[in-house]
Design an enzyme around this catalytic site. Structure first.
Site, mmCIF file in Angstrom:
data_model
loop_
_atom_site.group_PDB
_atom_site.id
_atom_site.type_symbol
_atom_site.label_atom_id
_atom_site.label_comp_id
_atom_site.label_asym_id
_atom_site.label_seq_id
_atom_site.Cartn_x
_atom_site.Cartn_y
_atom_site.Cartn_z
ATOM 1 N N CYS A 198 26.561 41.113 11.961
ATOM 2 C CA CYS A 198 25.109 41.271 12.062
ATOM 3 C C CYS A 198 24.645 42.719 11.929
ATOM 4 C CB CYS A 198 24.634 40.680 13.370
ATOM 5 S SG CYS A 198 25.654 41.103 14.804
HETATM 6 N N1 LIG Z 1 28.040 36.595 17.578
HETATM 7 C C1 LIG Z 1 27.566 37.257 16.533
HETATM 8 O O1 LIG Z 1 26.364 37.570 16.458
HETATM 9 C C2 LIG Z 1 28.460 37.628 15.407
HETATM 10 C C3 LIG Z 1 29.840 37.471 15.453
HETATM 11 N N2 LIG Z 1 30.601 37.765 14.353
HETATM 12 C C4 LIG Z 1 32.039 37.567 14.333
HETATM 13 O O2 LIG Z 1 32.300 36.169 14.180
HETATM 14 C C5 LIG Z 1 33.510 35.808 14.847
HETATM 15 C C6 LIG Z 1 33.210 34.679 15.848
HETATM 16 O O3 LIG Z 1 32.244 35.174 16.756
HETATM 17 P P1 LIG Z 1 31.523 34.267 17.842
HETATM 18 O O4 LIG Z 1 31.330 32.896 17.329
HETATM 19 O O5 LIG Z 1 30.345 35.022 18.288
HETATM 20 O O6 LIG Z 1 32.636 34.244 18.989
HETATM 21 P P2 LIG Z 1 32.799 33.247 20.235
HETATM 22 O O7 LIG Z 1 33.483 34.010 21.298
HETATM 23 O O8 LIG Z 1 31.484 32.623 20.538
HETATM 24 O O9 LIG Z 1 33.786 32.108 19.661
HETATM 25 C C7 LIG Z 1 35.112 32.383 19.366
HETATM 26 C C8 LIG Z 1 35.786 31.127 18.866
HETATM 27 O O10 LIG Z 1 37.141 31.443 18.570
HETATM 28 C C9 LIG Z 1 37.993 30.436 19.111
HETATM 29 N N3 LIG Z 1 39.285 31.029 19.471
HETATM 30 C C10 LIG Z 1 39.506 32.068 20.309
HETATM 31 N N4 LIG Z 1 40.832 32.329 20.368
HETATM 32 C C11 LIG Z 1 41.445 31.438 19.533
HETATM 33 C C12 LIG Z 1 42.799 31.200 19.159
HETATM 34 N N5 LIG Z 1 43.789 31.915 19.642
HETATM 35 N N6 LIG Z 1 43.044 30.202 18.266
HETATM 36 C C13 LIG Z 1 42.049 29.460 17.779
HETATM 37 N N7 LIG Z 1 40.743 29.622 18.104
HETATM 38 C C14 LIG Z 1 40.453 30.609 18.969
HETATM 39 C C15 LIG Z 1 37.269 29.921 20.329
HETATM 40 O O11 LIG Z 1 37.737 28.604 20.533
HETATM 41 P P3 LIG Z 1 37.997 27.930 21.985
HETATM 42 O O12 LIG Z 1 36.655 27.870 22.653
HETATM 43 O O13 LIG Z 1 38.524 26.624 21.591
HETATM 44 O O14 LIG Z 1 38.982 28.772 22.723
HETATM 45 C C16 LIG Z 1 35.804 29.973 19.843
HETATM 46 O O15 LIG Z 1 35.486 28.790 19.163
HETATM 47 C C17 LIG Z 1 34.016 37.092 15.534
HETATM 48 O O16 LIG Z 1 34.974 37.698 14.731
HETATM 49 C C18 LIG Z 1 32.754 37.962 15.610
HETATM 50 O O17 LIG Z 1 33.065 39.346 15.601
HETATM 51 C C19 LIG Z 1 30.028 38.169 13.185
HETATM 52 C C20 LIG Z 1 28.694 38.325 13.111
HETATM 53 C C21 LIG Z 1 27.800 38.149 14.218
HETATM 54 C C1 LIG Z 2 25.939 42.692 21.065
HETATM 55 C C2 LIG Z 2 27.364 42.858 20.598
HETATM 56 O O1 LIG Z 2 28.281 43.036 21.386
HETATM 57 N N1 LIG Z 2 27.574 42.828 19.290
HETATM 58 C C3 LIG Z 2 28.875 42.981 18.689
HETATM 59 C C4 LIG Z 2 28.781 42.945 17.195
HETATM 60 C C5 LIG Z 2 28.506 41.671 16.563
HETATM 61 C C6 LIG Z 2 28.706 41.778 15.076
HETATM 62 O O2 LIG Z 2 28.078 42.526 14.348
HETATM 63 O O3 LIG Z 2 29.749 41.110 14.622
HETATM 64 P P1 LIG Z 2 31.092 41.744 14.091
HETATM 65 O O4 LIG Z 2 31.715 42.535 15.217
HETATM 66 O O5 LIG Z 2 31.903 40.619 13.656
HETATM 67 O O6 LIG Z 2 30.712 42.610 12.938
HETATM 68 C C7 LIG Z 2 29.522 44.305 19.000
HETATM 69 O O7 LIG Z 2 28.864 45.322 19.186
HETATM 70 O O8 LIG Z 2 30.758 44.362 18.926
#
Ligand SMILES: NC(=O)C1=CN([C@@H]2O[C@H](COP(=O)(O)OP(=O)(O)OC[C@H]3O[C@@H](n4cnc5c(N)ncnc54)[C@H](OP(=O)(O)O)[C@@H]3O)[C@@H](O)[C@H]2O)C=CC1
Ligand SMILES: CC(=O)N[C@@H](CCC(=O)OP(=O)(O)O)C(=O)O
Length: 352
Positions: free
Chosen positions: A155
């Site tokens: 993001c």
């Molecule tokens: N949140 C955001 O705004 C953004 C996040 N991202 C990136 O997207 C990715 C996902 O983020 P987000 O959805 O927020 O994270 P969450 O913490 O909400 O979800 C993580 C997911 O990963 C799964 N998981 C964790 N460990 C394992 C494992 N060992 N094997 C298999 N599955 C696993 C969990 O499953 P379970 O519950 O079954 O353990 C859960 O479904 C990250 O890399 C993050 O940096 C990118 C852009 C924006």
């Molecule tokens: C509020 C908050 O904690 N935000 C995350 C970034 C979320 C994001 O940009 O996702 P990626 O890390 O996958 O790029 C952080 O600063 O690490």
């Protein structure tokens, strides 16, 4: 567009914020059928138990991760996992013929040493890294269309790069003057419990974090350098906001040509994003609000000039979970499949 068929896709990390947004959006996508959901601690649970409000349209149970089974059922796999896991799963999935769209940082860096410096961990998948395409459609549309593996930016980086790209591509700012002041809702940190994300801790308070050392800095610099054609440094400061979703990046940089006025820049931005249906350049003097992007795959951008300081100021907003995450991944899928880039993606905010 004729009958699209139903592309079988899987989501690993289905219980997390990225996973649930992917599912929500893909349920309404006319070309896709979600046939597999995978997870770790959630494995064995019906999805409807985790997210009851979506239970009426998702009749799937989260399964353990068995890559052979996943590859036999899915043509495309979304990985929505903590950093450091996609690099273990993507190579075997690719070898079994799947296309992979990763939402983590694992395939965003061209240089594995840079990744290791900022994220740690042991990796030896240089060949796979070399084949990955950076998943920002507005900048790399053609490459994404031919990719087997896409590493989508998150993001902060998406919102910052969309603000900076026209300036860098056209050489409009003085080297290394870009400062990115960014503010994110708490869902940006994912669903996992963390003390600083408790309502009692995060409510009614704003603070910077990761100052001068956030791991998004080298990722932003990598793409800025690619756009500018020379090494670029930026100053990036993120802030946690007392809101659930939405991200605002305010970017400052010194103009090379102090004679430029905001209307000149608005013309340049409008031309740059003319073929980008998910970016809206606002009329001069209108500044974007995070709620306008909420629930949508849009990035709203506004450009301003301060003639006293010769700085350009660009404001850019997204929904961190949609254009900053799941929506962007689906936009990449649409390109890979040769579909309309915005197919199945929401473009209207639910706010008044
Ligand atoms: N949140 C955001 O705004 C953004 C996040 N991202 C990136 O997207 C990715 C996902 O983020 P987000 O959805 O927020 O994270 P969450 O913490 O909400 O979800 C993580 C997911 O990963 C799964 N998981 C964790 N460990 C394992 C494992 N060992 N094997 C298999 N599955 C696993 C969990 O499953 P379970 O519950 O079954 O353990 C859960 O479904 C990250 O890399 C993050 O940096 C990118 C852009 C924006
Ligand atoms: C509020 C908050 O904690 N935000 C995350 C970034 C979320 C994001 O940009 O996702 P990626 O890390 O996958 O790029 C952080 O600063 O690490």
């Amino acid at each position: 567009m004729g009958d699209l068929g139903q592309l079988p896709v899987g989501i690993i990390g289905a219980s997390g914020y990225g996973g649930v947004q992917l599912i929500r959006l893909l349920m309404d996508h006319p070309g896709v059928e979600v046939v597999y959901l995978g997870g770790s601690s959630s494995a064995g649970k019906p999805f409807s138990e985790l997210y009851p409000h979506l239970g009426h349209c998702v009749n799937l149970t989260i399964e353990e991760i068995d890559l052979d089974k996943i590859a036999s059922r899915c043509q495309v796999v979304f990985l929505s996992l903590p950093n450091g896991l996609a690099c273990q799963m993507a190579p075997p999935l690719l070898a079994k013929g799947c296309k992979v769209i990763d939402l983590s940082a694992d395939y965003r860096f061209k240089n594995l040493e840079t990744y290791k410096t900022w994220y740690g961990g042991e990796r030896n998948d240089q060949e796979t890294v070399a084949s990955a395409v950076y998943g920002l459609p507005e900048l790399y549309r053609d490459r994404i269309a031919n990719a087997k593996l896409v590493g989508c930016p998150g993001c902060y980086v998406t919102t910052s790069l969309l603000a900076l790209a026209p300036l860098l591509k056209q050489g409009l700012i003085q080297p290394d003057t870009a400062i990115i002041d960014a503010k994110s809702g708490t869902s940006g940190a994912g669903r996992k419990a963390k003390t600083n994300l408790l309502l009692a801790e995060a409510d009614s308070s704003v603070a910077a974090y990761g100052v001068a050392r956030h791991r998004h800095t080298p990722e932003i610099e990598q793409i800025c350098s690619d756009l500018a054609g020379h090494e670029v440094m930026v100053q990036f400061t993120p802030h946690l906001m007392p809101m659930v979703r939405g991200l605002l990046a305010t970017v400052y940089a010194t103009l090379r040509d102090p004679g430029l006025v905001r209307e000149d820049l608005a013309t340049i931005y409008n031309a740059f994003y003319r073929a980008s249906p998910c970016v809206r350049v606002l009329p001069s003097g209108t500044y974007p609000q995070t709620k306008w992007a909420c629930g949508t795959n849009l990035c709203y951008i506004s450009v301003e000039v301060d003639p006293r300081t010769d700085r350009v100021i660009v404001m850019s907003v997204t929904d961190n979970l949609i254009k900053g995450q799941a929506g962007q991944a689906i936009q990449c899928l649409n390109l890979i499949m040769g579909w309309d880039e915005k197919l199945g993606l929401p473009l209207l905010s639910f706010y008044p």
